[in-house]
Design a protein around this motif. Structure first.
Motif, PDB file in Angstrom:
ATOM      1  N   ILE A 198       0.850  -1.203   0.000  1.00  0.00           N
ATOM      2  CA  ILE A 198       0.000   0.000   0.000  1.00  0.00           C
ATOM      3  C   ILE A 198       0.886   1.254   0.000  1.00  0.00           C
ATOM      4  O   ILE A 198       0.663   2.195  -0.765  1.00  0.00           O
ATOM      5  CB  ILE A 198      -0.964  -0.017   1.216  1.00  0.00           C
ATOM      6  N   ASP A 199       1.935   1.247   0.830  1.00  0.00           N
ATOM      7  CA  ASP A 199       2.874   2.381   0.876  1.00  0.00           C
ATOM      8  C   ASP A 199       3.564   2.578  -0.470  1.00  0.00           C
ATOM      9  O   ASP A 199       3.707   3.709  -0.945  1.00  0.00           O
ATOM     10  CB  ASP A 199       3.963   2.125   1.928  1.00  0.00           C
ATOM     11  N   MET A 200       4.004   1.478  -1.075  1.00  0.00           N
ATOM     12  CA  MET A 200       4.678   1.562  -2.383  1.00  0.00           C
ATOM     13  C   MET A 200       3.745   2.168  -3.418  1.00  0.00           C
ATOM     14  O   MET A 200       4.134   3.004  -4.211  1.00  0.00           O
ATOM     15  CB  MET A 200       5.113   0.163  -2.879  1.00  0.00           C
ATOM     16  N   ALA A 201       2.483   1.711  -3.409  1.00  0.00           N
ATOM     17  CA  ALA A 201       1.509   2.207  -4.382  1.00  0.00           C
ATOM     18  C   ALA A 201       1.266   3.706  -4.165  1.00  0.00           C
ATOM     19  O   ALA A 201       1.171   4.477  -5.126  1.00  0.00           O
ATOM     20  CB  ALA A 201       0.209   1.420  -4.257  1.00  0.00           C
ATOM     21  N   LYS A 202       1.213   4.122  -2.895  1.00  0.00           N
ATOM     22  CA  LYS A 202       1.036   5.557  -2.609  1.00  0.00           C
ATOM     23  C   LYS A 202       2.246   6.341  -3.096  1.00  0.00           C
ATOM     24  O   LYS A 202       2.109   7.423  -3.673  1.00  0.00           O
ATOM     25  CB  LYS A 202       0.837   5.778  -1.107  1.00  0.00           C
ATOM     26  N   ASN A 203       3.453   5.797  -2.872  1.00  0.00           N
ATOM     27  CA  ASN A 203       4.678   6.464  -3.339  1.00  0.00           C
ATOM     28  C   ASN A 203       4.685   6.626  -4.847  1.00  0.00           C
ATOM     29  O   ASN A 203       5.249   7.572  -5.377  1.00  0.00           O
ATOM     30  CB  ASN A 203       5.925   5.667  -2.946  1.00  0.00           C
ATOM     31  N   GLU A 204       4.066   5.660  -5.540  1.00  0.00           N
ATOM     32  CA  GLU A 204       3.992   5.708  -7.013  1.00  0.00           C
ATOM     33  C   GLU A 204       2.889   6.656  -7.485  1.00  0.00           C
ATOM     34  O   GLU A 204       2.608   6.746  -8.667  1.00  0.00           O
ATOM     35  CB  GLU A 204       3.685   4.316  -7.571  1.00  0.00           C
ATOM     36  N   LYS A 205       2.213   7.276  -6.517  1.00  0.00           N
ATOM     37  CA  LYS A 205       1.106   8.214  -6.789  1.00  0.00           C
ATOM     38  C   LYS A 205      -0.110   7.530  -7.406  1.00  0.00           C
ATOM     39  O   LYS A 205      -0.907   8.165  -8.107  1.00  0.00           O
ATOM     40  CB  LYS A 205       1.561   9.385  -7.694  1.00  0.00           C
ATOM     41  N   GLU A 234     -14.315 -25.783  -4.329  1.00  0.00           N
ATOM     42  CA  GLU A 234     -13.615 -25.665  -5.616  1.00  0.00           C
ATOM     43  C   GLU A 234     -13.382 -24.186  -5.925  1.00  0.00           C
ATOM     44  O   GLU A 234     -14.275 -23.349  -5.794  1.00  0.00           O
ATOM     45  CB  GLU A 234     -14.417 -26.326  -6.743  1.00  0.00           C
ATOM     46  N   CYS A 235     -12.147 -23.897  -6.324  1.00  0.00           N
ATOM     47  CA  CYS A 235     -11.784 -22.517  -6.657  1.00  0.00           C
ATOM     48  C   CYS A 235     -12.100 -22.289  -8.127  1.00  0.00           C
ATOM     49  O   CYS A 235     -11.405 -22.810  -8.993  1.00  0.00           O
ATOM     50  CB  CYS A 235     -10.291 -22.311  -6.378  1.00  0.00           C
ATOM     51  N   VAL A 236     -13.151 -21.550  -8.395  1.00  0.00           N
ATOM     52  CA  VAL A 236     -13.559 -21.303  -9.782  1.00  0.00           C
ATOM     53  C   VAL A 236     -13.571 -19.804 -10.118  1.00  0.00           C
ATOM     54  O   VAL A 236     -13.210 -19.400 -11.223  1.00  0.00           O
ATOM     55  CB  VAL A 236     -14.951 -21.921 -10.095  1.00  0.00           C
ATOM     56  N   ASP A 237     -14.016 -18.994  -9.167  1.00  0.00           N
ATOM     57  CA  ASP A 237     -14.182 -17.558  -9.434  1.00  0.00           C
ATOM     58  C   ASP A 237     -13.087 -16.740  -8.754  1.00  0.00           C
ATOM     59  O   ASP A 237     -12.595 -17.121  -7.691  1.00  0.00           O
ATOM     60  CB  ASP A 237     -15.529 -17.064  -8.886  1.00  0.00           C
ATOM     61  N   MET A 238     -12.727 -15.609  -9.360  1.00  0.00           N
ATOM     62  CA  MET A 238     -11.799 -14.697  -8.693  1.00  0.00           C
ATOM     63  C   MET A 238     -12.600 -13.563  -8.062  1.00  0.00           C
ATOM     64  O   MET A 238     -13.363 -12.870  -8.744  1.00  0.00           O
ATOM     65  CB  MET A 238     -10.774 -14.107  -9.667  1.00  0.00           C
ATOM     66  N   ILE A 239     -12.426 -13.413  -6.748  1.00  0.00           N
ATOM     67  CA  ILE A 239     -13.065 -12.292  -6.039  1.00  0.00           C
ATOM     68  C   ILE A 239     -12.140 -11.092  -6.207  1.00  0.00           C
ATOM     69  O   ILE A 239     -10.947 -11.163  -5.888  1.00  0.00           O
ATOM     70  CB  ILE A 239     -13.252 -12.603  -4.524  1.00  0.00           C
ATOM     71  N   ARG A 240     -12.667 -10.012  -6.731  1.00  0.00           N
ATOM     72  CA  ARG A 240     -11.871  -8.808  -6.959  1.00  0.00           C
ATOM     73  C   ARG A 240     -12.066  -7.840  -5.792  1.00  0.00           C
ATOM     74  O   ARG A 240     -13.196  -7.577  -5.373  1.00  0.00           O
ATOM     75  CB  ARG A 240     -12.320  -8.118  -8.267  1.00  0.00           C
ATOM     76  N   LEU A 241     -10.947  -7.348  -5.265  1.00  0.00           N
ATOM     77  CA  LEU A 241     -10.995  -6.387  -4.158  1.00  0.00           C
ATOM     78  C   LEU A 241     -10.192  -5.155  -4.545  1.00  0.00           C
ATOM     79  O   LEU A 241      -9.264  -5.248  -5.371  1.00  0.00           O
ATOM     80  CB  LEU A 241     -10.409  -6.995  -2.877  1.00  0.00           C
ATOM     81  N   SER A 242     -10.553  -4.032  -3.934  1.00  0.00           N
ATOM     82  CA  SER A 242      -9.905  -2.787  -4.309  1.00  0.00           C
ATOM     83  C   SER A 242      -9.820  -1.852  -3.102  1.00  0.00           C
ATOM     84  O   SER A 242     -10.606  -1.967  -2.156  1.00  0.00           O
ATOM     85  CB  SER A 242     -10.758  -2.173  -5.428  1.00  0.00           C
ATOM     86  N   MET A 243      -8.864  -0.951  -3.176  1.00  0.00           N
ATOM     87  CA  MET A 243      -8.692   0.037  -2.105  1.00  0.00           C
ATOM     88  C   MET A 243      -8.388   1.395  -2.734  1.00  0.00           C
ATOM     89  O   MET A 243      -7.514   1.486  -3.599  1.00  0.00           O
ATOM     90  CB  MET A 243      -7.509  -0.396  -1.241  1.00  0.00           C
ATOM     91  N   ASP A 244      -9.125   2.417  -2.315  1.00  0.00           N
ATOM     92  CA  ASP A 244      -8.801   3.783  -2.752  1.00  0.00           C
ATOM     93  C   ASP A 244      -7.671   4.285  -1.887  1.00  0.00           C
ATOM     94  O   ASP A 244      -7.722   4.159  -0.660  1.00  0.00           O
ATOM     95  CB  ASP A 244     -10.018   4.704  -2.598  1.00  0.00           C
ATOM     96  N   LEU A 245      -6.642   4.836  -2.522  1.00  0.00           N
ATOM     97  CA  LEU A 245      -5.453   5.242  -1.755  1.00  0.00           C
ATOM     98  C   LEU A 245      -5.509   6.719  -1.388  1.00  0.00           C
ATOM     99  O   LEU A 245      -6.137   7.494  -2.062  1.00  0.00           O
ATOM    100  CB  LEU A 245      -4.190   4.955  -2.585  1.00  0.00           C
TER     101      LEU A 245
END
Ligand code: COA
Length: 153
Positions: free
Chosen positions: A87-94, A142-153
């Motif tokens: 998360i810190d790296m992503a913030k540093n990358e703006k 059974e792993c079939v679907d990908m759960i997508r998660l997101s965070m606003d920085l």
């Protein structure tokens, strides 16, 4: 743990495949994203015990595409430390948004991401059926679907 050092791998550093393979069985996928993005590793006494990779996917958006901690070091807060570092790296990358995806059967990973502040934003239905040859079963699911998660920085 206070003797853990997290750093970005340089061109001369060894890619910690043995760790990255714990999170993703596809060596082709790992090679692709490691070369497109930044790979970071956690070291104890110069030995890599955890790693993550982040890539740029869209303008102002980064994705955490792999995170793993070696089995002997799990449950000690290192996974959380690596996510907070990402998360810190992503913030540093703006970047403005950090995304991550995990399997519908990955119960502890879903817990961990939400504890770190990610919110569920969608489901990539049949992702694992389409992209992985072997059937994946975790927690009896059974792993079939990908759960997508997101965070606003
Ligand atoms: N319910 C609620 N919380 C849970 C949980 C559950 N079923 N399972 C785990 N957690 C929580 C823990 O309680 C802890 O939170 P806390 O600090 O608030 O107590 C957190 O999740 C796990 O913490 P941590 O010790 O930092 O994680 P870790 O170092 O064991 O690493 C992984 C976690 C996922 C990186 C590690 O298990 C791993 O490498 N797994 C294999 C690779 C993988 O699956 N990668 C992710 C692919 S999407």
């Amino acid at each position: 743990m206070n003797d853990v050092i997290v750093k970005q791998l340089g061109n001369d550093d060894k890619i910690p495949y043995e760790l990255l393979l714990l999170a993703d069985p596809s060596i082709e996928a790992i090679n692709d994203y490691v070369h497109r993005g930044g790979c970071y590793a956690a070291y104890v006494n110069n030995i890599a015990i955890g790693a993550y990779v982040i890539i740029k996917t869209r303008p102002l958006t980064l994705e955490l595409v792999n995170i793993a901690v070696s089995e002997a070091y799990r449950g000690k807060g290192i996974g959380k430390m690596l996510i907070l570092s990402a998360i810190d790296m992503a913030k540093n990358e703006k970047a403005k948004v950090l995304e991550v995806g995990t399997g519908n059967s990955s119960i502890s990973q879903l817990a961990l991401y939400q504890k770190c502040g990610f919110r569920v934003v969608g489901v990539d239905r049949d992702f694992f059926k389409k992209h992985y040859k072997e059937k994946i079963i975790e927690n009896g699911i059974e792993c079939v679907d990908m759960i997508r998660l997101s965070m606003d920085l």
